[in-house]
Design a protein around this motif. Structure first.
Motif, short mmCIF file in Angstrom:
data_model
loop_
_atom_site.label_atom_id
_atom_site.label_comp_id
_atom_site.label_asym_id
_atom_site.label_seq_id
_atom_site.Cartn_x
_atom_site.Cartn_y
_atom_site.Cartn_z
N VAL A 1 10.27 -6.10 -11.38
CA VAL A 1 10.11 -7.15 -12.38
C VAL A 1 9.25 -6.67 -13.54
O VAL A 1 8.19 -6.08 -13.34
CB VAL A 1 9.46 -8.41 -11.75
N ASN A 2 9.74 -6.94 -14.76
CA ASN A 2 8.94 -6.73 -15.95
C ASN A 2 8.03 -7.94 -16.13
O ASN A 2 8.51 -9.08 -16.24
CB ASN A 2 9.83 -6.56 -17.19
N LYS A 3 6.73 -7.73 -16.17
CA LYS A 3 5.77 -8.83 -16.14
C LYS A 3 5.71 -9.60 -17.47
O LYS A 3 5.23 -10.73 -17.50
CB LYS A 3 4.39 -8.30 -15.76
N GLU B 1 0.84 -1.21 0.00
CA GLU B 1 0.00 0.00 0.00
C GLU B 1 0.86 1.25 0.00
O GLU B 1 0.57 2.22 -0.70
CB GLU B 1 -0.93 -0.02 1.22
N ILE B 2 1.94 1.23 0.81
CA ILE B 2 2.84 2.39 0.85
C ILE B 2 3.48 2.61 -0.52
O ILE B 2 3.59 3.74 -1.01
CB ILE B 2 3.93 2.19 1.92
N THR B 3 3.89 1.50 -1.16
CA THR B 3 4.55 1.61 -2.47
C THR B 3 3.61 2.19 -3.52
O THR B 3 3.98 3.10 -4.28
CB THR B 3 5.04 0.23 -2.92
N GLU B 4 2.38 1.66 -3.57
CA GLU B 4 1.43 2.18 -4.54
C GLU B 4 1.14 3.65 -4.28
O GLU B 4 1.06 4.46 -5.22
CB GLU B 4 0.15 1.35 -4.48
N ALA C 1 3.33 -5.09 -5.70
CA ALA C 1 2.82 -3.73 -5.78
C ALA C 1 2.99 -3.27 -7.23
O ALA C 1 4.11 -3.02 -7.69
CB ALA C 1 3.59 -2.80 -4.84
N PRO C 2 1.89 -3.20 -8.01
CA PRO C 2 2.01 -2.78 -9.42
C PRO C 2 2.55 -1.35 -9.51
O PRO C 2 2.09 -0.45 -8.81
CB PRO C 2 0.57 -2.86 -9.92
N ILE C 3 3.55 -1.17 -10.40
CA ILE C 3 4.13 0.15 -10.63
C ILE C 3 3.58 0.75 -11.92
O ILE C 3 3.26 1.93 -11.99
CB ILE C 3 5.67 0.07 -10.68
N LEU D 1 6.63 -4.20 -8.43
CA LEU D 1 7.63 -4.29 -7.37
C LEU D 1 7.21 -5.43 -6.46
O LEU D 1 6.08 -5.47 -5.96
CB LEU D 1 7.70 -2.98 -6.59
N LEU D 2 8.11 -6.39 -6.28
CA LEU D 2 7.85 -7.52 -5.40
C LEU D 2 8.57 -7.33 -4.08
O LEU D 2 9.78 -7.12 -4.05
CB LEU D 2 8.32 -8.83 -6.03
N PHE D 3 7.81 -7.39 -3.00
CA PHE D 3 8.41 -7.40 -1.67
C PHE D 3 8.64 -8.84 -1.26
O PHE D 3 7.76 -9.68 -1.40
CB PHE D 3 7.48 -6.73 -0.65
#
Length: 492
Positions: free
Chosen positions: A199-201, A51-54, A275-277, A283-285
């Motif tokens: 990561v590039n999906k 949530e913080i990242t988004e 967390a989708p960028i 971004l994977l935690f």
């Protein structure tokens, strides 16, 4: 109350098993609580990080868009693009304040036709044949006015966050500005014991942010729902991506805790949160749980060790109790007949005299039994048959005596019985029954057809009478029974 060996051992193992069950149950409860709390805390942290990242991503992108739009409204830049003139470094430095808040710099400036007016050396790999190599970004800018995405910079082998703004004079597009932004705000979100993967999906490739460096990684997913439906088009520049390592991700479960197995990573067991960028990047935690799993194994090992220790203690006590009763048996039991012996008589009978003197015991009786003509049995049939007679008679006496009676072999063919509560008449009747039944013992008659007979002397203790005097008096009655023809009972 006499407690037998089997009772002691049964109580010991009942206590031991009860302790094992209670300890195991308590540890299972505590283990489940701890596991649940640990899992909830970790998952909560993952959710918070995502949530913080988004939220932070949206804030950063808003600032980037704002600074880009302000930059696109600069009259000097618009005039340069119209005149197709390349700006000098000094002229570009005047716009640095606009880009300062996002740690950004101008990477490329083009005319509306795509002619490059300026390009920075840092992002030289973005230029091919004197034009922008990333057409998707340029095309999106033409359509939307502002666009951004993350690219793999081949020259620096690092991820780059690029934004593009369409510069207009009134309603007429005159050029495009591509801005490169510092991407370090991703690893700045890194929290202790939490690792990050950008990561590039489409290509399942990206960057693993470590403490002092960044690794290029490619993911191999097995039976996972991660990145099932990526959106947007792939970026061709990632086709040249050469990873430093391959990370194999596969879902796993231990102690009912779902996690990902990361073969090739420093920490091979981790919880993941995405967390989708952008439509291409996430971004994977990763929260490593190797230590948590090891702690759970350690707790189980300690629990099993403690339970085993309890059982070992029980086994040692079992041996000790068995040894105690064995020593007691050897000390106080006649080896041949398994009846109490003289040592037992000398130790345990005197205390009963005190109870009799205090009138806690009524009618303290003594019976002395002797096998008639036992010597002739040994001489005629041998000592083996003589031993058989003694053992059979001992079993006979034990079978017909009460639990409270004490039965002794005093040596040779002589036996003693201590009784409580019976008067002389009752004792005499009991003794005659023993005598009559003794002559009918089947196992003896199998070897001695005529059977055996016994003589019995009986006495009741007088108040304060010493045990030696009682025994002597009773023995005289036995002698009298022998003198009067044997196979009889004499009472006094």
């Amino acid at each position: 109350m006499k407690i037998h060996k089997k009772t002691w051992l049964a109580l010991l193992w009942l206590l031991g098993i009860t302790l094992v069950v209670l300890h195991g149950t308590n540890e299972i409860i505590e283990f489940s609580k701890g596991k649940a709390k640990s899992t909830l805390d970790l998952n909560h942290n993952l959710q918070v990080f995502s949530e913080i990242t988004e939220h932070k991503s949206r804030e950063v992108i808003k600032r980037i868009e704002l600074s880009s739009r302000l930059l696109a409204k600069q009259t000097d830049l618009i005039n340069l693009m119209k005149r197709r003139e390349a700006p000098s470094d000094a002229e570009l430095s005047d716009y640095s304040q606009l880009l300062k808040s996002t740690h950004s710099q101008i990477s490329v400036i083009t005319t509306i036709e795509g002619e490059i007016l300026y390009r920075s050396s840092k992002n030289f790999s973005l230029i091919q044949n004197n034009s922008l190599s990333h057409r998707p970004l340029f095309n999106r800018t033409n359509r939307q006015g502002f666009a951004w995405d993350i690219y793999y910079d081949i020259a620096s082998e690092q991820p780059s966050l690029l934004s593009s703004i369409l510069v207009k004079e009134g309603d007429h597009p005159v050029g495009q500005i591509v801005i490169a932004h510092d991407i370090t705000w991703f690893p700045l979100l890194k929290i202790r014991n939490t690792e990050l993967l950008l990561v590039n999906k489409h290509y399942l490739a990206g960057f693993h942010f470590l403490t002092n460096t960044t690794e290029k990684v490619r993911l191999e997913l097995t039976n996972t729902e991660l990145f099932k439906t990526p959106s947007g088009k792939p970026l061709k520049n990632l086709e040249a991506f050469q990873p430093d390592k391959i990370l194999k991700l596969s879902p796993n479960r231990e102690f009912n805790i779902p996690y990902y197995q990361l073969d090739g990573a420093i920490h091979e067991k981790a919880l993941l949160s995405e967390a989708p960028i952008s439509d291409r990047w996430s971004l994977l935690f990763m929260i490593p749980i190797d230590q948590e799993i090891d702690i759970l194994y350690k707790e189980i090992s300690e629990t099993l060790t403690n339970m085993l220790l309890i059982l070992v203690v029980c086994a040692v006590l079992h041996k000790f109790i068995a040894y105690h009763f064995r020593i007691r048996e050897l000390t106080f039991t006649d080896e041949l007949t398994k009846l109490n012996n003289r040592q037992h008589y000398n130790l345990f009978v005197p205390p009963r005299l005190h109870l009799h003197d205090r009138e806690k015991i009524q009618h303290f009786g003594l019976m002395i039994i002797d096998v008639d003509k036992f010597k002739s049995v040994n001489d005629t049939y041998g000592h083996a048959i003589g031993d058989l007679v003694l053992k059979a008679l001992a079993e006979h006496l034990k079978a017909y005596c009460r639990e409270s009676d004490l039965v002794y072999r005093f040596g040779g063919e002589e036996f003693v019985i201590i009784t409580e509560g019976d008067n002389l008449e009752q004792l005499e009747a009991f003794a005659n029954r023993l005598r009559e039944l003794a002559s009918q013992i089947e196992i003896i008659k199998e070897h001695i057809p005529e059977g055996i007979t016994i003589s019995i002397g009986i006495s009741l203790r007088q108040p304060k009478e010493p045990l030696t005097e009682l025994f002597k008096r009773t023995d005289n009655f036995l002698y009298k029974a022998k003198q009067n023809g044997r196979n009889r009972v004499e009472v006094g």
